[in-house]
Structure formats: structure tokens, C-alpha cells
Motif scaffolding. Structure first.
Motif, PDB file in Angstrom:
ATOM      1  N   VAL A 165       0.883  -1.173   0.000  1.00 28.88           N
ATOM      2  CA  VAL A 165       0.000   0.000   0.000  1.00 28.88           C
ATOM      3  C   VAL A 165       0.916   1.217   0.000  1.00 28.88           C
ATOM      4  O   VAL A 165       1.801   1.331   0.856  1.00 28.88           O
ATOM      5  N   LEU A 206      -1.354   1.375  -4.774  1.00 30.05           N
ATOM      6  CA  LEU A 206      -0.061   2.064  -4.742  1.00 30.05           C
ATOM      7  C   LEU A 206      -0.130   3.570  -4.573  1.00 30.05           C
ATOM      8  O   LEU A 206       0.887   4.186  -4.260  1.00 30.05           O
ATOM      9  N   ALA A 214       3.569   1.567   2.969  1.00 27.05           N
ATOM     10  CA  ALA A 214       4.578   2.590   2.637  1.00 27.05           C
ATOM     11  C   ALA A 214       3.904   3.894   2.230  1.00 27.05           C
ATOM     12  O   ALA A 214       4.298   4.557   1.282  1.00 27.05           O
ATOM     13  N   PRO A 228       2.191   7.788   3.604  1.00 23.24           N
ATOM     14  CA  PRO A 228       2.608   8.803   4.579  1.00 23.24           C
ATOM     15  C   PRO A 228       2.261   8.410   6.022  1.00 23.24           C
ATOM     16  O   PRO A 228       1.294   7.671   6.265  1.00 23.24           O
ATOM     17  N   HIS A 254      -0.296   5.079   8.726  1.00 21.34           N
ATOM     18  CA  HIS A 254       0.311   3.769   9.031  1.00 21.34           C
ATOM     19  C   HIS A 254      -0.531   2.936  10.003  1.00 21.34           C
ATOM     20  O   HIS A 254      -0.718   1.738   9.810  1.00 21.34           O
ATOM     21  N   PRO A 290       7.819   6.224  10.713  1.00 19.16           N
ATOM     22  CA  PRO A 290       7.518   5.800  12.072  1.00 19.16           C
ATOM     23  C   PRO A 290       6.251   4.951  12.066  1.00 19.16           C
ATOM     24  O   PRO A 290       5.324   5.239  11.324  1.00 19.16           O
ATOM     25  N   TYR A 310      17.987  -0.008   7.452  1.00 16.01           N
ATOM     26  CA  TYR A 310      19.451   0.111   7.553  1.00 16.01           C
ATOM     27  C   TYR A 310      20.043  -0.961   8.460  1.00 16.01           C
ATOM     28  O   TYR A 310      21.219  -1.262   8.362  1.00 16.01           O
TER      29      TYR A 310
HETATM   30  P1  NAD Z   1       6.190   9.877  -0.925  1.00 15.08           P
HETATM   31  O1  NAD Z   1       5.363  11.091  -0.606  1.00 15.08           O
HETATM   32  O2  NAD Z   1       7.362   9.981  -1.811  1.00 15.08           O
HETATM   33  O3  NAD Z   1       5.238   8.719  -1.514  1.00 15.08           O
HETATM   34  C1  NAD Z   1       4.054   8.303  -0.853  1.00 15.08           C
HETATM   35  C2  NAD Z   1       3.284   7.366  -1.780  1.00 15.08           C
HETATM   36  O4  NAD Z   1       2.163   6.850  -1.083  1.00 15.08           O
HETATM   37  C3  NAD Z   1       2.749   8.077  -3.018  1.00 15.08           C
HETATM   38  O5  NAD Z   1       2.863   7.209  -4.120  1.00 15.08           O
HETATM   39  C4  NAD Z   1       1.283   8.323  -2.673  1.00 15.08           C
HETATM   40  O6  NAD Z   1       0.435   8.435  -3.802  1.00 15.08           O
HETATM   41  C5  NAD Z   1       0.983   7.082  -1.876  1.00 15.08           C
HETATM   42  N1  NAD Z   1      -0.152   7.227  -0.957  1.00 15.08           N
HETATM   43  C6  NAD Z   1      -0.450   8.268  -0.145  1.00 15.08           C
HETATM   44  N2  NAD Z   1      -1.552   8.001   0.577  1.00 15.08           N
HETATM   45  C7  NAD Z   1      -1.968   6.775   0.206  1.00 15.08           C
HETATM   46  C8  NAD Z   1      -3.050   5.949   0.586  1.00 15.08           C
HETATM   47  N3  NAD Z   1      -3.934   6.330   1.502  1.00 15.08           N
HETATM   48  N4  NAD Z   1      -3.190   4.743  -0.017  1.00 15.08           N
HETATM   49  C9  NAD Z   1      -2.304   4.329  -0.964  1.00 15.08           C
HETATM   50  N5  NAD Z   1      -1.246   5.074  -1.351  1.00 15.08           N
HETATM   51  C10 NAD Z   1      -1.084   6.276  -0.779  1.00 15.08           C
HETATM   52  O7  NAD Z   1       6.603   9.298   0.491  1.00 15.08           O
HETATM   53  P2  NAD Z   1       7.867   8.369   0.793  1.00 15.08           P
HETATM   54  O8  NAD Z   1       9.040   9.253   1.017  1.00 15.08           O
HETATM   55  O9  NAD Z   1       7.928   7.243  -0.172  1.00 15.08           O
HETATM   56  O10 NAD Z   1       7.482   7.866   2.263  1.00 15.08           O
HETATM   57  C11 NAD Z   1       6.486   6.901   2.499  1.00 15.08           C
HETATM   58  C12 NAD Z   1       6.752   6.306   3.877  1.00 15.08           C
HETATM   59  O11 NAD Z   1       8.012   5.653   3.843  1.00 15.08           O
HETATM   60  C13 NAD Z   1       6.840   7.348   5.004  1.00 15.08           C
HETATM   61  O12 NAD Z   1       6.254   6.829   6.150  1.00 15.08           O
HETATM   62  C14 NAD Z   1       8.330   7.541   5.222  1.00 15.08           C
HETATM   63  O13 NAD Z   1       8.650   7.896   6.554  1.00 15.08           O
HETATM   64  C15 NAD Z   1       8.853   6.160   4.866  1.00 15.08           C
HETATM   65  N6  NAD Z   1      10.249   6.171   4.355  1.00 15.08           N
HETATM   66  C16 NAD Z   1      11.097   5.249   4.865  1.00 15.08           C
HETATM   67  C17 NAD Z   1      12.413   5.168   4.433  1.00 15.08           C
HETATM   68  C18 NAD Z   1      13.319   4.123   4.981  1.00 15.08           C
HETATM   69  O14 NAD Z   1      14.522   4.180   4.775  1.00 15.08           O
HETATM   70  N7  NAD Z   1      12.810   3.136   5.702  1.00 15.08           N
HETATM   71  C19 NAD Z   1      12.871   6.075   3.466  1.00 15.08           C
HETATM   72  C20 NAD Z   1      11.952   6.999   2.927  1.00 15.08           C
HETATM   73  C21 NAD Z   1      10.638   7.040   3.384  1.00 15.08           C
END
Ligand code: NAD
Length: 381
Positions: free
Chosen positions: A10, A39, A84, A86, A90, A109, A137
């Protein structure tokens, strides 16, 4: 030999920051096959992108609720769902999938509040499902090597831990109106913290993972280098751990020139270790009163946990996708073992759990409370 399990995600839509690493990481060890997804926040865009990636039209869903309804009645339903989206979404999405019998890997988080984090731990337990949190990581082979060396007593008792996640990714004041940056500094969408919860949380998870210790109290200074921001873009935190280690964390989005800026240093009574995520295939080890040695990923004599986490032989670079793949492989091993009532490979238990996710949320909230109270020392609970 177990067969490949179906996997869904998701979020992580086209152009997202983290979608590719999940798709690539989940596929690398052939434990999982990308079979379903919701997605994107835009249903049509999400369906179209999923289909373009080879997902069956019937399983390219418009939103996560439709995905849950569609998948739960299938014999070949996805077994693991990655969340994955915002941060604010989560909790609700992870809880719903867990309660419907899916295993979950939630992005960090894990939740916005401590109460939600506690509830998610309880939900996973009740549902008897695996809930991992993507502190990806900790999947790097040499981070696992650090953990093994500390556990084996190679450094002696750990005295000091220095964790940093400081880069220049939030340094451009002209970015203030960029929608992808703006929400991170809006308390209504981001919660109690910006750079600490976005970045610092990873470095702190690594500090706990490597030392095997938990944080007990913190003294934090949250600062606004770009003064118009409502939440911090730079923070420093002194912390103490339950095994006696003294710690420091620097999280910043203002450190121009440090590209990703994630590092961990651990200093014990008889040796020190230093690792930088931008050179993840080398670990510096310095025994007391001796010259520094470079430990190469994949070298003979490394810990079983570290060697198991490698994908190619020594001398070839590995990076973030392989680190994520190690989290997926651990989850795959644990889920497979549970299906047949067997004990999983103990090395697979290194994946970050919902309990780790809860500890991080408690930590972030303690940091925010401390920062509000003039950096007063603040207990986690
Ligand atoms: P982003 O804004 O680049 O992408 C978010 C994606 O989720 C987009 O494609 C959006 O359309 C989609 N989306 C939003 N709401 C949605 C919903 N209700 N249902 C389905 N899809 C939905 O964000 P990002 O930087 O990819 O971050 C996403 C998450 O991943 C955040 O929680 C962030 O903290 C985490 N993140 C983790 C790491 C890591 O190293 N573990 C790195 C980057 C981001």
C-alpha cells in the motif's frame, strides 16, 4: 523448500521515494512475488502503475480498503503487506491488515502516538501475525557485523554511542512551499517532530540494534535553522541506555554536503567501531592502542549474521536494496517457519519488530517533551 509467497504493498506509487526499494528488495531473494497493491492516493494512477509493473488487473486496487476486501477472500491472497504510505495513515492501515490475518511490514515511524504504537503491538500479538517495522538500515551486513562484535564482547563494555543522520536534504529555504517538504514541518500532518522522526529515528534504531540496549532518558535540543518552520530541522540529543552506554544523536536536514549522512560509532572499553551508510561495505575497527583495521563486507571470518546478509562476494558493492532485501528475507523465514509450526532460523530474528517501532515512538515523544522543557532530562515512559 517453501514456495514463493504472494506480497502486496500500500503506497509506494510512481515517483514515491521508497516504493522502488520495497519492490526490488522484496523480490531479491525470491521469497515474495509482487501480486497485489494499492499504490497511490489517486486510485486510477495507482491501478495503472500496478498494472504497468505486471500486477494482475484484478489485483491492482484503487485503495487499501478495496485491497483488503479483495485479498482476504482469495486462496492465493498476499501473505505479507507492506505499508509505505505517509506517516499519519500507518496505524489504521497496518491494524486493519493485521486484524484480517495478514502479516505486515510497516514503514517508519510505525504510528503517530505512543498509544497507537502500543495498540499495534497488542493487535499483532492477538492476531498472531508478524509485524515488522522497516528500519531497513539494520539490514546492512556490516551493521549486523557490528551487532555481533558488540555481543561477542570484542569492544568490551560499551561506553559511548554516537549516532548521526544529518544531511542537506532540508537545507533549501526556497523549498518552503514545495508540497513534499511542507507537510513535514506541519505539526497537524507530521506530529511532534520533523527531522528527528524522519531521520534521527533510524540512527537511534541502529544504536539500539547494535548495542542491544534501550534508551532510558534523553535531553534534546530541537532547533529551527530555517526559522519559518514550525517543527525542528536540526536536533541534538544526549541519551542514556539501560546497559550503561552514554549516547549522542545529531539529526539534521541542514548539513549541506553530507548527502545522506547516516553514521554510527560505538566505543567500548577495549575498542571502537565506525560505520558510514555511504560506504556501507567497509567497517572501521580500532582495538585499544592498535592501528585501525578495515573490515570488508563478505570477508572470511565475519559473523554468521553478517555473512548471511551478503548477496555478492567480497569486493563488490552492496547497498540499500540488498539491506531491505535482508529484512524481507528475515520476514519470509519467520513467516514460513510459523506456517509449519517450526522454529525460525535464529539469524532471521534480526528484523526490526513492532516492539522496536514502539520504543522509537516512545523515544521521539520523550525527545519532543524534553525539547519543549528547555532540554530537561526526560524519562522515556
Ligand atoms: P512519498 O510522498 O514519496 O510517496 C508516498 C506514496 O504513497 C505516493 O505514491 C502516494 O500516492 C501514496 N499514498 C499516499 N496516501 C496513500 C493511501 N492512503 N493509499 C495508498 N497510497 C497512498 O513518500 P515516501 O518518502 O515514499 O514515504 C512513504 C513512507 O516511507 C513514510 O512513512 C516515510 O517515513 C517512509 N520512508 C522510509 C524510508 C526508509 O529508509 N525506511 C525512506 C523513505 C521514506
Amino acid at each position: 523448500m517453501m514456495k514463493t509467497m504472494n506480497w502486496g504493498i500500500v503506497g509506494g506509487g510512481e515517483g514515491s521515494q521508497i516504493g522502488f526499494a520495497h519492490r526490488a528488495g522484496s523480490a531479491l531473494d525470491r521469497k515474495f512475488k509482487f501480486a497485489a497493491g494499492a499504490l497511490d492516493v489517486d486510485p486510477a494512477r495507482g491501478r495503472e502503475f500496478a498494472i504497468s509493473l505486471g500486477v494482475d488487473r484484478a489485483r491492482a486496487y484503487g485503495d487499501w480498503w478495496e485491497m483488503l476486501q479483495g485479498e482476504r477472500s482469495r486462496d492465493d491472497r498476499v501473505e505479507l503487506v507492506t505499508v509505505a504510505t505517509p506517516n499519519v495513515t500507518h496505524f489504521e492501515i497496518s491494524k486493519a491488515f493485521l486484524e484480517n490475518g495478514f502479516h505486515v511490514l510497516c514503514e517508519k515511524p510505525m504510528t503517530m502516538t505512543v498509544e497507537e504504537a502500543r495498540e499495534l503491538v497488542a493487535v499483532a500479538k492477538r492476531a498472531n501475525r508478524v509485524c515488522g517495522v522497516n528500519y531497513g538500515y539494520s539490514g546492512y551486513p556490516l551493521v549486523r557485523q557490528m551487532k555481533a562484535m558488540v555481543a561477542d564482547g570484542v569492544l568490551g563494555k560499551i561506553r559511548v554511542v554516537v549516532a548521526e543522520f544529518a544531511g542537506g536534504f532540508m537545507a533549501d529555504a526556497a523549498d518552503a512551499d514545495n508540497p513534499r517538504v511542507r507537510w513535514r514541518f506541519d505539526p497537524k500532518q507530521a506530529g511532534v517532530s520533523a527531522v528527528s522522526v524522519d531521520c534521527g529515528i533510524h540512527a537511534m534504531h541502529m544504536a539500539c540494534f547494535v548495542t542491544g540496549q534501550k534508551v532510558t532518558k534523553v535531553s534534546s535540543d530541537f532547533a529551527h535553522g530555517i526559522t519559518s518552520r514550525e517543527l525542528e530541522d536540526d536536533s541534538s540529543t544526549a541519551f542514556r541506555m539501560d546497559g550503561g552506554a552514554i549516547g549522542r544523536l545529531w539529526a539534521s536536514g541542514l548539513a549541506i554536503g553530507r548527502t545522506h549522512g547516516l553514521t554510527l560509532q560505538v566505543f567500548g572499553e577495549v575498542g571502537g567501531l565506525s560505520w558510514k551508510q555511504e560506504q556501507p561495505n567497509q567497517l572501521l575497527y580500532t582495538p585499544l592502542n592498535e592501528p585501525t583495521r578495515i573490515i570488508e563486507r563478505g570477508s572470511a571470518g565475519l559473523s554468521p549474521a553478517s555473512l548471511r546478509a551478503g548477496h555478492v562476494t567480497v569486493g563488490h558493492a552492496e547497498g540499500m536494496v540488498e539491506a531491505f532485501a535482508n529484512i524481507y528475507r528475515d520476514l519470509g523465514d519467520v513467516i514460513e517457519a510459523a506456517k509449519v509450526g517450526a522454529q525460525p532460523n535464529p539469524l532471521a530474528l534480526d528484523y526490526p519488530t513492532a516492539e522496536d517501532g514502539l520504543h522509537s515512538i516512545e523515544l521521539i515523544h520523550a525527545m519532543a517533551r524534553s525539547a519543549k522543557n528547555g532540554s530537561q532530562w526526560t524519562d522515556l515512559i
